[in-house]
Write a protein that holds these residues in place. Structure first.
Motif, PDB file in Angstrom:
ATOM      1  N   GLU A  38       0.840  -1.202   0.000  1.00 19.65           N
ATOM      2  CA  GLU A  38       0.000   0.000   0.000  1.00 19.65           C
ATOM      3  C   GLU A  38       0.870   1.245   0.000  1.00 19.65           C
ATOM      4  O   GLU A  38       2.068   1.183  -0.208  1.00 19.65           O
ATOM      5  CB  GLU A  38      -0.992  -0.021   1.165  1.00 19.65           C
ATOM      6  CG  GLU A  38      -1.976  -1.185   1.083  1.00 19.65           C
ATOM      7  CD  GLU A  38      -3.076  -1.070   2.117  1.00 19.65           C
ATOM      8  OE1 GLU A  38      -3.313   0.023   2.658  1.00 19.65           O
ATOM      9  OE2 GLU A  38      -3.721  -2.099   2.373  1.00 19.65           O
ATOM     10  N   GLU A  39       0.258   2.403   0.273  1.00 21.08           N
ATOM     11  CA  GLU A  39       0.993   3.666   0.253  1.00 21.08           C
ATOM     12  C   GLU A  39       1.980   3.735   1.402  1.00 21.08           C
ATOM     13  O   GLU A  39       1.701   3.271   2.491  1.00 21.08           O
ATOM     14  CB  GLU A  39       0.021   4.842   0.364  1.00 21.08           C
ATOM     15  CG  GLU A  39      -0.571   5.231  -0.962  1.00 21.08           C
ATOM     16  CD  GLU A  39      -1.314   6.550  -0.861  1.00 21.08           C
ATOM     17  OE1 GLU A  39      -0.844   7.462  -0.161  1.00 21.08           O
ATOM     18  OE2 GLU A  39      -2.361   6.641  -1.504  1.00 21.08           O
ATOM     19  N   SER A  40       3.130   4.327   1.120  1.00 17.67           N
ATOM     20  CA  SER A  40       4.172   4.406   2.129  1.00 17.67           C
ATOM     21  C   SER A  40       5.075   5.592   1.846  1.00 17.67           C
ATOM     22  O   SER A  40       5.176   6.054   0.715  1.00 17.67           O
ATOM     23  CB  SER A  40       5.003   3.111   2.107  1.00 17.67           C
ATOM     24  OG  SER A  40       6.088   3.212   2.978  1.00 17.67           O
ATOM     25  N   THR A  56       5.417   3.011   9.992  1.00 19.83           N
ATOM     26  CA  THR A  56       4.391   2.698   8.991  1.00 19.83           C
ATOM     27  C   THR A  56       3.085   3.362   9.393  1.00 19.83           C
ATOM     28  O   THR A  56       2.837   3.612  10.580  1.00 19.83           O
ATOM     29  CB  THR A  56       4.167   1.178   8.874  1.00 19.83           C
ATOM     30  OG1 THR A  56       3.795   0.662  10.148  1.00 19.83           O
ATOM     31  CG2 THR A  56       5.409   0.471   8.370  1.00 19.83           C
ATOM     32  N   GLN A  57       2.264   3.626   8.387  1.00 11.65           N
ATOM     33  CA  GLN A  57       0.937   4.194   8.639  1.00 11.65           C
ATOM     34  C   GLN A  57      -0.104   3.092   8.454  1.00 11.65           C
ATOM     35  O   GLN A  57      -0.392   2.364   9.365  1.00 11.65           O
ATOM     36  CB  GLN A  57       0.679   5.379   7.703  1.00 11.65           C
ATOM     37  CG  GLN A  57       1.675   6.515   7.851  1.00 11.65           C
ATOM     38  CD  GLN A  57       1.732   7.093   9.254  1.00 11.65           C
ATOM     39  OE1 GLN A  57       0.719   7.186   9.942  1.00 11.65           O
ATOM     40  NE2 GLN A  57       2.914   7.450   9.717  1.00 11.65           N
ATOM     41  N   ASN A  58      -0.645   2.965   7.228  1.00 11.11           N
ATOM     42  CA  ASN A  58      -1.708   1.989   6.977  1.00 11.11           C
ATOM     43  C   ASN A  58      -1.225   0.715   6.297  1.00 11.11           C
ATOM     44  O   ASN A  58      -1.940  -0.273   6.271  1.00 11.11           O
ATOM     45  CB  ASN A  58      -2.815   2.628   6.133  1.00 11.11           C
ATOM     46  CG  ASN A  58      -3.471   3.771   6.879  1.00 11.11           C
ATOM     47  OD1 ASN A  58      -3.659   3.713   8.080  1.00 11.11           O
ATOM     48  ND2 ASN A  58      -3.795   4.834   6.159  1.00 11.11           N
ATOM     49  N   GLY A  59      -0.039   0.741   5.722  1.00 10.03           N
ATOM     50  CA  GLY A  59       0.455  -0.423   4.997  1.00 10.03           C
ATOM     51  C   GLY A  59       1.522  -1.173   5.767  1.00 10.03           C
ATOM     52  O   GLY A  59       1.871  -0.832   6.895  1.00 10.03           O
ATOM     53  N   ALA A  75       1.035  -2.362  10.059  1.00 12.85           N
ATOM     54  CA  ALA A  75       0.555  -0.977  10.055  1.00 12.85           C
ATOM     55  C   ALA A  75       0.669  -0.386  11.460  1.00 12.85           C
ATOM     56  O   ALA A  75       0.623  -1.110  12.454  1.00 12.85           O
ATOM     57  CB  ALA A  75      -0.892  -0.939   9.570  1.00 12.85           C
ATOM     58  N   GLN A  76       0.843   0.917  11.534  1.00 14.69           N
ATOM     59  CA  GLN A  76       0.909   1.659  12.798  1.00 14.69           C
ATOM     60  C   GLN A  76       2.041   1.154  13.698  1.00 14.69           C
ATOM     61  O   GLN A  76       1.859   0.967  14.896  1.00 14.69           O
ATOM     62  CB  GLN A  76      -0.439   1.571  13.540  1.00 14.69           C
ATOM     63  CG  GLN A  76      -1.633   2.029  12.743  1.00 14.69           C
ATOM     64  CD  GLN A  76      -1.524   3.484  12.300  1.00 14.69           C
ATOM     65  OE1 GLN A  76      -1.116   4.344  13.062  1.00 14.69           O
ATOM     66  NE2 GLN A  76      -1.866   3.756  11.050  1.00 14.69           N
ATOM     67  N   THR A  77       3.209   0.939  13.101  1.00 10.55           N
ATOM     68  CA  THR A  77       4.361   0.403  13.837  1.00 10.55           C
ATOM     69  C   THR A  77       5.516   1.394  13.757  1.00 10.55           C
ATOM     70  O   THR A  77       5.675   2.104  12.762  1.00 10.55           O
ATOM     71  CB  THR A  77       4.774  -0.965  13.260  1.00 10.55           C
ATOM     72  OG1 THR A  77       3.689  -1.868  13.453  1.00 10.55           O
ATOM     73  CG2 THR A  77       6.015  -1.520  13.912  1.00 10.55           C
ATOM     74  N   ASP A 180      -7.234  -8.704  13.770  1.00 11.33           N
ATOM     75  CA  ASP A 180      -6.701  -7.704  12.847  1.00 11.33           C
ATOM     76  C   ASP A 180      -5.328  -8.073  12.285  1.00 11.33           C
ATOM     77  O   ASP A 180      -4.945  -7.615  11.220  1.00 11.33           O
ATOM     78  CB  ASP A 180      -6.587  -6.350  13.544  1.00 11.33           C
ATOM     79  CG  ASP A 180      -7.939  -5.790  13.954  1.00 11.33           C
ATOM     80  OD1 ASP A 180      -8.958  -6.237  13.374  1.00 11.33           O
ATOM     81  OD2 ASP A 180      -7.973  -4.916  14.834  1.00 11.33           O
TER      82      ASP A 180
END
Length: 194
Positions: A38-40, A56-59, A75-77, A180
């Motif tokens: 995904e986007e990064s 990372t955000q969403n990917g 994600a979110q790390t 998740d």
């Protein structure tokens, strides 16, 4: 006059030693972004630097350390590349979920606020629920050497560690196919098989 000269010589000597120490350390390993999902903000082939905070955000994201270690971020790390040398690899997991796979002779150390986990020629997942002050250590193959406070454990089973004083820990039942995290673990498994 002689005190000034002595002070200048002393300052120059100290500065010279500091510069020499900076450039005479062990060689650094190359850290490279291998894959993004995904986007990064990162791009495949991009090199990362020691001390850098990888977020990372969403990917999902995969980076390699040297030739024998892969690190996968959910994600979110957020992970800090704390020490990336030929004789010492230390990552600080600030928050989120990672998988580390290594075939290197050099162990990889994963640190959180109160724990230190060492893996050698094996793979494991680490989850830092920073908002709960809880860390999960999940061996995927082989064992993980855990240091919790003054205690050292070699464990092939998952552990949950609560990092507030007094620090406590217990074994953990884990299902990587549920919740998740399922998509992330499927992605890391798919990437490994390719």
């Amino acid at each position: 006059m002689s005190i000034r000269i002595l002070t200048v010589v002393l300052c120059l000597s100290v500065m010279g030693l500091l510069v020499l120490q900076r450039f005479s350390g062990p060689p650094e390993l190359t850290v490279t972004v291998a894959m993004v999902n995904e986007e990064s903000n990162y791009h495949t082939g991009e090199e990362l630097e020691r001390g850098e905070m990888v977020t990372t955000q969403n990917g999902f994201l995969e980076f390699t350390i040297g030739e024998d270690t892969q690190v996968y971020l959910a994600a979110q790390t957020q992970v800090e590349l704390h020490r990336i040398f030929e004789d010492e690899v230390v990552l600080k997991l600030k928050k989120g979920r990672i998988v580390v796979r290594t075939e290197s002779e050099m162990p990889v150390v994963i640190k959180t606020n109160k724990t230190e986990s060492l893996i050698h020629k094996s793979s494991a997942s680490f989850v830092n629920y920073d908002f709960l002050q809880t860390v999960h250590v999940i061996p995927l193959s082989g064992s993980v050497q855990l240091t919790i406070g003054d205690e050292n454990l070699l464990t092939p089973v998952p552990f949950s560690i609560h990092e507030t004083d007094p620090i406590s820990y217990e074994t953990l039942e884990v299902n990587l196919e549920a919740g998740d995290a399922k998509a992330f673990y499927e992605w890391t498994d798919h990437v490994t098989r390719e």
